[in-house]
Design an enzyme around this catalytic site. Structure first.
Site, PDB file in Angstrom:
ATOM      1  N   VAL A  46      -0.281  26.690  -5.794  1.00 38.89           N
ATOM      2  CA  VAL A  46       0.974  27.223  -5.277  1.00 38.89           C
ATOM      3  C   VAL A  46       0.773  27.762  -3.860  1.00 38.89           C
ATOM      4  O   VAL A  46       1.635  27.593  -2.990  1.00 38.89           O
ATOM      5  CB  VAL A  46       1.544  28.327  -6.209  1.00 38.89           C
ATOM      6  CG1 VAL A  46       2.790  28.958  -5.601  1.00 38.89           C
ATOM      7  CG2 VAL A  46       1.852  27.751  -7.578  1.00 38.89           C
ATOM      8  N   CYS A  47      -0.386  28.382  -3.620  1.00 37.06           N
ATOM      9  CA  CYS A  47      -0.642  29.038  -2.328  1.00 37.06           C
ATOM     10  C   CYS A  47      -0.414  28.116  -1.117  1.00 37.06           C
ATOM     11  O   CYS A  47       0.279  28.520  -0.180  1.00 37.06           O
ATOM     12  CB  CYS A  47      -2.047  29.625  -2.300  1.00 37.06           C
ATOM     13  SG  CYS A  47      -2.334  30.865  -3.586  1.00 37.06           S
ATOM     14  N   PRO A  48      -0.968  26.891  -1.107  1.00 37.47           N
ATOM     15  CA  PRO A  48      -0.743  26.082   0.090  1.00 37.47           C
ATOM     16  C   PRO A  48       0.719  25.693   0.292  1.00 37.47           C
ATOM     17  O   PRO A  48       1.169  25.563   1.435  1.00 37.47           O
ATOM     18  CB  PRO A  48      -1.620  24.840  -0.133  1.00 37.47           C
ATOM     19  CG  PRO A  48      -1.932  24.817  -1.584  1.00 37.47           C
ATOM     20  CD  PRO A  48      -1.882  26.243  -2.054  1.00 37.47           C
TER      21      PRO A  48
END
Length: 187
Positions: A46-48
Site C-alpha cells: 500500500v505504501c508505494p
C-alpha cells in the site's frame, strides 16, 4: 493522542531528497506549511501507492507553500535504494526521512509498539509548527492525496480568515461558516 494544536517536537534526521542525502530538523519546517506522511515500510504494498499519489500532487502542494516529509523507520540509504529501483517511488521529489531510531515517529506518537514500524498517519503542520490536522488509518487502508490537499486548503483558509470555519466536504471557493449565537440550531 492529544497532538492537535500542539507544536512539533525537536528532531534531527537523515533524509533522501532529489539524489542527495540531507539532514532535516524541526527548524526546517517552521515558516511554511508541512505534511508529515508516515508509513510502515519501504518495499511494501500500500505504501508505494500512497507515496506515488502524493508525488502526483506535489506540484499542487508546493504551489500552496506546502513541503512534504514522508517518514518511515527505514534508513535514508533504503529510501535511496527504493527510489532507484521503483518507477512509482522514482517520481518522488519531496523529502524522504529515514527514522531508524524512531525519534520522529515517536514524537508524533505513531510508533507501533513492539514492531518498530510507523502507523499509516498524516499530519498537517502550520508555519508556526503547530499540528492542525491528523489522520491515522489501519494497515490496509490507503490514503488519498486529493483529500489531503482539500484539508490543507481548509486549514490555510481558516488560518487566513479568523472567525470563519469550513463545513464538512468544504471545497475551495465554497461558502464557509461564521460561528455565532445566531447560527446555533440553524444548520
Amino acid at each position: 493522542m492529544a497532538l492537535i494544536n500542539t507544536k512539533i517536537r525537536p528532531f534531527t534526521a537523515q533524509a533522501y531528497k532529489q539524489g542527495k542525502f540531507i539532514e532535516v530538523t524541526e527548524a526546517d519546517v517552521l515558516g511554511k506549511w508541512a505534511v508529515f506522511f508516515f508509513y510502515p515500510a519501504d518495499f511494501t504494498f500500500v505504501c508505494p501507492t500512497e507515496l506515488g499519489d502524493v508525488a502526483d500532487h506535489y506540484a499542487d502542494l508546493q504551489s500552496r507553500g506546502v513541503e512534504v516529509f514522508s517518514v518511515s523507520t527505514d534508513t535514508h540509504f533504503t529510501h535511496k535504494a527504493w527510489h532507484d529501483s521503483s518507477d512509482t517511488i522514482g517520481k518522488i521529489q519531496y523529502t524522504m526521512i529515514g527514522d531508524p531510531a524512531g525519534v520522529v515517529t515517536n514524537n508524533f506518537e505513531v510508533m507501533r509498539e513492539g514492531q518498530g514500524l510507523a502507523d499509516r498517519a498524516t499530519f498537517i503542520v502550520d508555519p508556526d509548527g503547530i499540528i492542525q490536522a491528523m489522520e491515522i488509518t489501519a494497515e490496509g487502508i490507503g490514503r488519498d492525496a486529493t483529500d489531503l490537499l482539500r484539508k490543507i486548503k481548509a486549514a490555510q483558509y481558516v488560518r487566513s480568515h479568523p472567525g470563519e470555519v469550513c463545513p464538512a466536504a468544504w471545497k475551495e471557493g465554497e461558502e464557509t461558516l461564521a460561528p455565532s449565537l445566531d447560527l446555533v440550531g440553524k444548520i
